[in-house]
Design a protein around this motif. Sequence first.
Motif, PDB file in Angstrom:
ATOM      1  N   HIS A   4       0.851  -1.188   0.000  1.00  0.00           N
ATOM      2  CA  HIS A   4       0.000   0.000   0.000  1.00  0.00           C
ATOM      3  C   HIS A   4       0.889   1.240   0.000  1.00  0.00           C
ATOM      4  O   HIS A   4       1.949   1.251   0.629  1.00  0.00           O
ATOM      5  N   ASN A 117      -9.491   2.872  -0.734  1.00  0.00           N
ATOM      6  CA  ASN A 117      -8.755   2.032   0.215  1.00  0.00           C
ATOM      7  C   ASN A 117      -9.535   0.782   0.595  1.00  0.00           C
ATOM      8  O   ASN A 117      -8.960  -0.265   0.816  1.00  0.00           O
ATOM      9  N   GLU A 120      -8.983  -2.047  -1.777  1.00  0.00           N
ATOM     10  CA  GLU A 120      -7.640  -2.639  -1.843  1.00  0.00           C
ATOM     11  C   GLU A 120      -7.507  -3.816  -0.933  1.00  0.00           C
ATOM     12  O   GLU A 120      -8.181  -4.023  -0.010  1.00  0.00           O
TER      13      GLU A 120
END
Length: 120
Positions: A4, A117, A120
Amino acid sequence: MFAHPAEEIFARILDFYGIRWEYEPHTFPLEWDENGNVTLAFSPDFYLPEQDLYIELTTLRPQLSTRKNKKIRLMNQLYPHIKIKLLKRREMRDLMVKYGLFDEANHLQGTEAQKRNDDE
């Protein structure tokens, strides 16, 4: 190398301050099936050897971080001698702002960042 972008930013901050770190150096078994096979494991994002401290970062909304919180709780129960710190999205954002990483911090706030996010 990093899973990330927040992890890369955190590594840059550590590098700037000369803090030695290792990325996901250990995996800890947390749950096993009846045959002794590991069914749940945890690899904290960073290990700071000079502090003997593991750091896990999360950019998930609180209601979506249940799995990560479970892993931290199991780590504390099974490995009480291991120090681990969870840095949540707000703490990561505050850290980025503190060090002048305003554009990066903006990617961690707001509805669009949350949607991005969470995917992900």
